[in-house]
Design an enzyme around this catalytic site. Sequence first.
Site: not given
Length: 181
Positions: A110-111
């Site tokens: 993800c991030h």
Amino acid sequence: MSDKKVLIITSNFGIEKDELIKPLEMLKNYHISVTHAAIEIANVQTVEGDKDFSTIVQPDITLKEVDSNKYDLLIVPGGTVNADTLRVNQDAQNIINMFVKQNKILAFICHAPWLLINSNQVKGKTLTSFNSIRLDLENAGANWVNEKVHECSAQNWVLITSRCPDDIPAFNQAILSKLEA
């Protein structure tokens, strides 16, 4: 495989629940030793969809206590706040840099790849992530691909990346495959 040891690092707030819990549970189901390190020995508040409070988890150690020599693989879960907090944390950066220096396996979802940017370890790597940080990664010198899971072994260390919670089954399988190899 029970001799393998995995480290998961997080901040203490804003971790996307499934990106922490599902890899943790999968590894424990395979009897793989897992240590969860956070910035502080305090509640780790997970979230769902970056906004709804979810499960609270207790870390095992602090980031300052991590000895990278003890682990075979590092996992960094996402969550916007988690990733943004870790990316400016010197201890988290040091952990990344030690794993890279030791040519160990790193897995980000993800991030979480934001931390690679601030650790100066993204240039020349091909990876995936949550779409909103694509430009950040490309501007830092990464090659971005839109895949459920991507493995890059450029520069003599393995990087496994995935985009979001929907990709966790593929992410977990890639981690497991590397630990079995």
